[in-house]
Design a protein around this motif. Structure first.
Motif, PDB file in Angstrom:
ATOM      1  N   PRO A  42     -33.656  14.597 -31.862  1.00 45.46           N
ATOM      2  CA  PRO A  42     -33.503  15.423 -33.066  1.00 45.46           C
ATOM      3  C   PRO A  42     -32.818  14.618 -34.165  1.00 45.46           C
ATOM      4  O   PRO A  42     -32.102  13.641 -33.874  1.00 45.46           O
ATOM      5  CB  PRO A  42     -32.620  16.574 -32.585  1.00 45.46           C
ATOM      6  N   PRO A  43     -32.981  15.015 -35.400  1.00 46.39           N
ATOM      7  CA  PRO A  43     -32.362  14.266 -36.500  1.00 46.39           C
ATOM      8  C   PRO A  43     -30.851  14.218 -36.359  1.00 46.39           C
ATOM      9  O   PRO A  43     -30.204  15.244 -36.157  1.00 46.39           O
ATOM     10  CB  PRO A  43     -32.815  15.033 -37.743  1.00 46.39           C
ATOM     11  N   GLY A  44     -30.306  13.015 -36.429  1.00 38.96           N
ATOM     12  CA  GLY A  44     -28.871  12.824 -36.356  1.00 38.96           C
ATOM     13  C   GLY A  44     -28.274  12.958 -34.971  1.00 38.96           C
ATOM     14  O   GLY A  44     -27.047  12.939 -34.824  1.00 38.96           O
ATOM     15  N   LYS A  45     -29.133  13.084 -33.945  1.00 32.14           N
ATOM     16  CA  LYS A  45     -28.624  13.274 -32.585  1.00 32.14           C
ATOM     17  C   LYS A  45     -29.148  12.179 -31.664  1.00 32.14           C
ATOM     18  O   LYS A  45     -29.995  11.378 -32.028  1.00 32.14           O
ATOM     19  CB  LYS A  45     -29.023  14.652 -32.066  1.00 32.14           C
ATOM     20  N   GLU A  46     -28.637  12.173 -30.446  1.00 37.46           N
ATOM     21  CA  GLU A  46     -29.036  11.167 -29.475  1.00 37.46           C
ATOM     22  C   GLU A  46     -30.342  11.560 -28.768  1.00 37.46           C
ATOM     23  O   GLU A  46     -30.796  12.693 -28.869  1.00 37.46           O
ATOM     24  CB  GLU A  46     -27.917  10.975 -28.447  1.00 37.46           C
ATOM     25  N   LEU A  47     -30.889  10.595 -28.051  1.00 40.06           N
ATOM     26  CA  LEU A  47     -32.076  10.848 -27.259  1.00 40.06           C
ATOM     27  C   LEU A  47     -31.794  11.910 -26.206  1.00 40.06           C
ATOM     28  O   LEU A  47     -30.704  11.959 -25.616  1.00 40.06           O
ATOM     29  CB  LEU A  47     -32.539   9.560 -26.569  1.00 40.06           C
ATOM     30  N   GLU A  48     -32.786  12.756 -25.962  1.00 41.60           N
ATOM     31  CA  GLU A  48     -32.668  13.849 -24.997  1.00 41.60           C
ATOM     32  C   GLU A  48     -33.881  13.832 -24.077  1.00 41.60           C
ATOM     33  O   GLU A  48     -35.018  13.979 -24.552  1.00 41.60           O
ATOM     34  CB  GLU A  48     -32.574  15.186 -25.735  1.00 41.60           C
ATOM     35  N   ASP A  91     -35.914  22.623 -32.281  1.00 36.77           N
ATOM     36  CA  ASP A  91     -36.806  21.739 -31.524  1.00 36.77           C
ATOM     37  C   ASP A  91     -37.436  20.662 -32.399  1.00 36.77           C
ATOM     38  O   ASP A  91     -38.218  19.840 -31.915  1.00 36.77           O
ATOM     39  CB  ASP A  91     -37.908  22.557 -30.841  1.00 36.77           C
ATOM     40  N   THR A  92     -37.114  20.663 -33.674  1.00 36.97           N
ATOM     41  CA  THR A  92     -37.585  19.603 -34.566  1.00 36.97           C
ATOM     42  C   THR A  92     -37.003  18.262 -34.127  1.00 36.97           C
ATOM     43  O   THR A  92     -35.787  18.135 -33.944  1.00 36.97           O
ATOM     44  CB  THR A  92     -37.164  19.899 -36.014  1.00 36.97           C
ATOM     45  N   ALA A  93     -37.878  17.277 -33.937  1.00 43.37           N
ATOM     46  CA  ALA A  93     -37.426  15.985 -33.405  1.00 43.37           C
ATOM     47  C   ALA A  93     -38.577  14.990 -33.438  1.00 43.37           C
ATOM     48  O   ALA A  93     -39.728  15.366 -33.659  1.00 43.37           O
ATOM     49  CB  ALA A  93     -36.942  16.139 -31.964  1.00 43.37           C
ATOM     50  N   VAL A  94     -38.243  13.735 -33.203  1.00 37.83           N
ATOM     51  CA  VAL A  94     -39.262  12.745 -32.863  1.00 37.83           C
ATOM     52  C   VAL A  94     -39.426  12.804 -31.348  1.00 37.83           C
ATOM     53  O   VAL A  94     -38.450  12.698 -30.602  1.00 37.83           O
ATOM     54  CB  VAL A  94     -38.851  11.331 -33.301  1.00 37.83           C
ATOM     55  N   TYR A  95     -40.658  13.000 -30.914  1.00 40.89           N
ATOM     56  CA  TYR A  95     -40.960  13.122 -29.494  1.00 40.89           C
ATOM     57  C   TYR A  95     -41.604  11.831 -28.997  1.00 40.89           C
ATOM     58  O   TYR A  95     -42.544  11.319 -29.616  1.00 40.89           O
ATOM     59  CB  TYR A  95     -41.895  14.304 -29.251  1.00 40.89           C
TER      60      TYR A  95
END
Length: 124
Positions: A42-48, A91-95
């Motif tokens: 997600p924007p500004g967050k770590e990989l999940e 749930d917006t993110a780079v997948y």
């Protein structure tokens, strides 16, 4: 060298199901002792890490998302898919799709191969 490529819609409306496909080339998703994972950032967050499917077709999910997540595969097309239901703007993110010999990790070096990633935005 294994190559992975994500594909799917870049915009999904809230409450709908997000569906992504990862197409694998240069190797088989049935290769021994390999896991095929979905990971997001997600924007500004770590990989999940979201979940994975093994070379035998067994699935594994992040506990907090298990009720909304489904991972499947099509061995004839050498693809595996992610479905995430009831999406919200969170749930917006780079997948990304990735492959490796373990699951659950959140560092890039814990996986052998990565797709380039695809931006998914949840918005009405």
């Amino acid at each position: 060298q294994v190559q992975l490529q994500e594909s799917g819609p870049g915009l999904v409306k809230p409450s709908q199901t997000l569906s992504l496909i990862c197409t694998v080339s240069g190797g088989s998703i049935r290769s021994a002792a390999r896991y095929w994972s979905w990971i997001r950032q997600p924007p500004g967050k770590e990989l999940e890490w979201l979940g994975a499917i093994s070379n035998l077709g067994n699935t594994y999910y992040r506990p907090s998302l298990k009720s909304r997540t489904s991972i499947s595969r099509d061995t004839s097309k050498n693809q595996f898919t992610l479905q995430l239901s009831s999406v919200t703007p969170e749930d917006t993110a780079v997948y990304y799709c990735a492959s490796g010999r373990s699951i659950g990790g959140t560092a890039r070096n814990e996986y052998d191969d990565w797709g380039q990633g695809t931006q998914v935005t949840v918005s009405s």
